[in-house]
Write an enzyme that holds these catalytic residues in place. Sequence first.
Site, PDB file in Angstrom:
ATOM      1  N   ARG A   1       0.843  -1.213   0.000  1.00  0.00           N
ATOM      2  CA  ARG A   1       0.000   0.000   0.000  1.00  0.00           C
ATOM      3  C   ARG A   1       0.872   1.255   0.000  1.00  0.00           C
ATOM      4  O   ARG A   1       0.596   2.221  -0.706  1.00  0.00           O
ATOM      5  CB  ARG A   1      -0.908   0.008   1.232  1.00  0.00           C
ATOM      6  CG  ARG A   1      -1.957  -1.081   1.204  1.00  0.00           C
ATOM      7  CD  ARG A   1      -2.765  -1.080   2.498  1.00  0.00           C
ATOM      8  NE  ARG A   1      -3.692  -2.189   2.500  1.00  0.00           N
ATOM      9  CZ  ARG A   1      -3.866  -3.039   3.508  1.00  0.00           C
ATOM     10  NH1 ARG A   1      -3.192  -2.896   4.634  1.00  0.00           N
ATOM     11  NH2 ARG A   1      -4.725  -4.029   3.408  1.00  0.00           N
TER      12      ARG A   1
ATOM     13  N   ASP B   1     -15.838  -3.570  -5.029  1.00  0.00           N
ATOM     14  CA  ASP B   1     -15.930  -4.757  -4.181  1.00  0.00           C
ATOM     15  C   ASP B   1     -17.362  -5.277  -4.253  1.00  0.00           C
ATOM     16  O   ASP B   1     -18.291  -4.521  -4.535  1.00  0.00           O
ATOM     17  CB  ASP B   1     -15.548  -4.437  -2.728  1.00  0.00           C
ATOM     18  CG  ASP B   1     -15.073  -5.681  -1.970  1.00  0.00           C
ATOM     19  OD1 ASP B   1     -13.854  -5.863  -1.816  1.00  0.00           O
ATOM     20  OD2 ASP B   1     -15.934  -6.488  -1.544  1.00  0.00           O
ATOM     21  N   SER B   2     -17.528  -6.565  -3.957  1.00  0.00           N
ATOM     22  CA  SER B   2     -18.884  -7.126  -3.968  1.00  0.00           C
ATOM     23  C   SER B   2     -19.557  -6.986  -2.608  1.00  0.00           C
ATOM     24  O   SER B   2     -20.725  -7.305  -2.457  1.00  0.00           O
ATOM     25  CB  SER B   2     -18.833  -8.599  -4.382  1.00  0.00           C
ATOM     26  OG  SER B   2     -17.947  -9.287  -3.530  1.00  0.00           O
TER      27      SER B   2
ATOM     28  N   ASP C   1      -6.454  -7.062  -6.025  1.00  0.00           N
ATOM     29  CA  ASP C   1      -6.052  -7.861  -4.863  1.00  0.00           C
ATOM     30  C   ASP C   1      -7.202  -8.807  -4.492  1.00  0.00           C
ATOM     31  O   ASP C   1      -7.883  -8.611  -3.488  1.00  0.00           O
ATOM     32  CB  ASP C   1      -5.739  -6.896  -3.694  1.00  0.00           C
ATOM     33  CG  ASP C   1      -5.315  -7.624  -2.430  1.00  0.00           C
ATOM     34  OD1 ASP C   1      -4.869  -8.786  -2.515  1.00  0.00           O
ATOM     35  OD2 ASP C   1      -5.436  -7.020  -1.340  1.00  0.00           O
TER      36      ASP C   1
ATOM     37  N   CYS D   1      -3.232 -14.128  -2.846  1.00  0.00           N
ATOM     38  CA  CYS D   1      -3.046 -14.587  -1.472  1.00  0.00           C
ATOM     39  C   CYS D   1      -3.295 -16.096  -1.386  1.00  0.00           C
ATOM     40  O   CYS D   1      -3.589 -16.623  -0.326  1.00  0.00           O
ATOM     41  CB  CYS D   1      -3.954 -13.815  -0.522  1.00  0.00           C
ATOM     42  SG  CYS D   1      -5.692 -13.935  -0.957  1.00  0.00           S
TER      43      CYS D   1
HETATM   44  N1  SAH Z   1      -7.349  -5.133  -1.088  1.00  0.00           N
HETATM   45  C1  SAH Z   1      -7.970  -5.365   0.192  1.00  0.00           C
HETATM   46  C2  SAH Z   1      -8.163  -6.808   0.520  1.00  0.00           C
HETATM   47  C3  SAH Z   1      -8.977  -7.586  -0.489  1.00  0.00           C
HETATM   48  S1  SAH Z   1      -9.745  -8.996   0.168  1.00  0.00           S
HETATM   49  C4  SAH Z   1      -7.145  -4.651   1.274  1.00  0.00           C
HETATM   50  O1  SAH Z   1      -6.126  -4.043   0.953  1.00  0.00           O
HETATM   51  O2  SAH Z   1      -7.536  -4.710   2.440  1.00  0.00           O
HETATM   52  C5  SAH Z   1     -10.717  -9.527  -1.167  1.00  0.00           C
HETATM   53  C6  SAH Z   1     -12.000  -8.735  -1.377  1.00  0.00           C
HETATM   54  O3  SAH Z   1     -12.589  -9.216  -2.577  1.00  0.00           O
HETATM   55  C7  SAH Z   1     -13.069  -8.877  -0.320  1.00  0.00           C
HETATM   56  O4  SAH Z   1     -13.389  -7.609   0.186  1.00  0.00           O
HETATM   57  C8  SAH Z   1     -14.284  -9.470  -1.041  1.00  0.00           C
HETATM   58  O5  SAH Z   1     -15.513  -8.894  -0.622  1.00  0.00           O
HETATM   59  C9  SAH Z   1     -13.991  -9.098  -2.458  1.00  0.00           C
HETATM   60  N2  SAH Z   1     -14.571  -9.939  -3.508  1.00  0.00           N
HETATM   61  C10 SAH Z   1     -14.612 -11.284  -3.557  1.00  0.00           C
HETATM   62  N3  SAH Z   1     -15.119 -11.684  -4.737  1.00  0.00           N
HETATM   63  C11 SAH Z   1     -15.406 -10.577  -5.443  1.00  0.00           C
HETATM   64  C12 SAH Z   1     -15.927 -10.327  -6.739  1.00  0.00           C
HETATM   65  N4  SAH Z   1     -16.231 -11.329  -7.556  1.00  0.00           N
HETATM   66  N5  SAH Z   1     -16.076  -9.059  -7.154  1.00  0.00           N
HETATM   67  C13 SAH Z   1     -15.757  -8.037  -6.322  1.00  0.00           C
HETATM   68  N6  SAH Z   1     -15.231  -8.209  -5.108  1.00  0.00           N
HETATM   69  C14 SAH Z   1     -15.074  -9.456  -4.667  1.00  0.00           C
END
Ligand code: SAH
Length: 387
Positions: A206, A244-245, A291, A331
Site C-alpha cells: 500500500r 468490491d462485492s 487484490d 493470497c
Molecule cells: N485489497 C484489500 C483486501 C482484499 S480482500 C485490502 O487491501 O484490504 C478480497 C476482497 O474481494 C473482499 O473484500 C471481497 O468482498 C472481495 N470480492 C470477492 N469476490 C469478489 C468479486 N467477484 N467481485 C468483487 N469483489 C469481490
Amino acid sequence: MSRPTIILPKGRRSRPGAPWIFSNEIRRGEKTIAAGAVVNVRGEDGRDFGTGYFNPNSLIAVRLLAEECAAAIDADFFAARLSRALALRATFYDAPYYRLVHAEGDGLPGLVIDRFDDTLSVQITTAGMERQLAALTAALETVVSPATIILRADAPQRALEGLDNYVKTVKGEGRRIRVMENGARYLADLAEGQKTGWYYDQRDNRAFIAGLASGKSVLDGYSYTGGFGVLAAKAGAREVVCLDSSAPALALAEESARANAVTVKPVKVDVFEELARLGAGGEKFDIVLMDPPPFVKSRRDLETGAKAYRKLARLAAEVTAERGFLLVASCSHNIAPDRFAAECAAGLSRTGRKAALIRQAGAGPDHPVHPMLPESAYLKALVYALD
Ligand code: SAH
C-alpha cells in the site's frame, strides 16, 4: 511427564528440519491418540525431535512447538513466545498495529493474532492450539494485557481438524476498531469483517502504491475496506474508485476515507464484470490494483485458478492508462510465486502492451515465515509499469 510419544521410523521424514511431521512419517499405532494432544516426538533410534501437538485426522500429524521432548507447554511457554514476537514487531513499528503472531513463523503453529492497539483478534486453526486456549489467554494477559480479545475461530481449515466454527468475545467488548497504518486511519469490524478483520499483509505494498499516486486516477479492485484506495487518496490521488462485492466493506472504506478527509467512490460490483464493462467503454486509470480473494483454494483448483489470474491481469491491463501502473496480487497458498508471475505475464502479453515488472513483494516483516515452510509466504504482489 506422562504424555504420549510419537515414534518416527528411520528415513521417512520428507522435510527434515520442518516443524511438521506428516501422517505417513509416523508409526501407525500412534493414530489412536486424541486430536490436539501434546506429544513427544522421538526417532526409532531414540533421537529427540521435540514437543508438538498431534492430530490423527490431519495430513500434518504433528506440529512442533519446541525442539526438545518433554517441553512444558503452559502459560510460561506461551508468554516466552509472545514476548519474542512482540519484541520483533517493536523493532519495525512504532505503533501497536500489526500482526503479532504469524503461526509457525513465530513458533506458534495454528495461531494468528492481529493487534489493533489494545484489541487483539485471535485466530485459531488447529485442534492442538484450541486445547491451549486457557494457557494462551493467560499469557496474553501477562505480555500484552489487552482490553479486548476477540476469538475468530471460523477459518475454513478448522473443518480439516475436526473443529466447529465460532466467533466469540473472550474479553472486553467492541468490535469496531481503529487501525493506524502508513500514517492513515482506517476502521475495521472484527466480528463482521473477513479473516481477522484487517489485512496487515499488504501494508508495504500500500505504501509503495501511495508513493506513485499523487495526481493520478486509481482503480482499487477488490478494495475490501479501502486499504490501498484510502491511502492513495491521502497521498493525493485525483480520483479513487473502489470495487468490491461487499456493501459493508465499501461502507467502511468510505468511512475510512472521511476519517482522513479524502473521498473514494465505492462501486458494488463483480470485478470481472466491471473490468469487462470499463474495457468496452475505453475507460482507463493511471493506477490499477487487483487484490482478489484466493483463486486457488486447494491444489485441485490450480489450473482453474491460474487461468483466472491470467484473465484478471489481461482485463486489468486493458483499463490501465498509457505509462500507468498495474498491481496484481495473489493470497493463494496453493500457487507458487513463479507460476503466478507466469500467468500474469501471459495475461499481459495477450494485450500487446509492453510491460516491465518493477516490484515483486510479499507481506511485511510482521508475517515472518519459517525457513522450512516457504509456501507459508502466501502473499505475492507484482507491480508492472505499462507503456
Ligand atoms: N485489497 C484489500 C483486501 C482484499 S480482500 C485490502 O487491501 O484490504 C478480497 C476482497 O474481494 C473482499 O473484500 C471481497 O468482498 C472481495 N470480492 C470477492 N469476490 C469478489 C468479486 N467477484 N467481485 C468483487 N469483489 C469481490
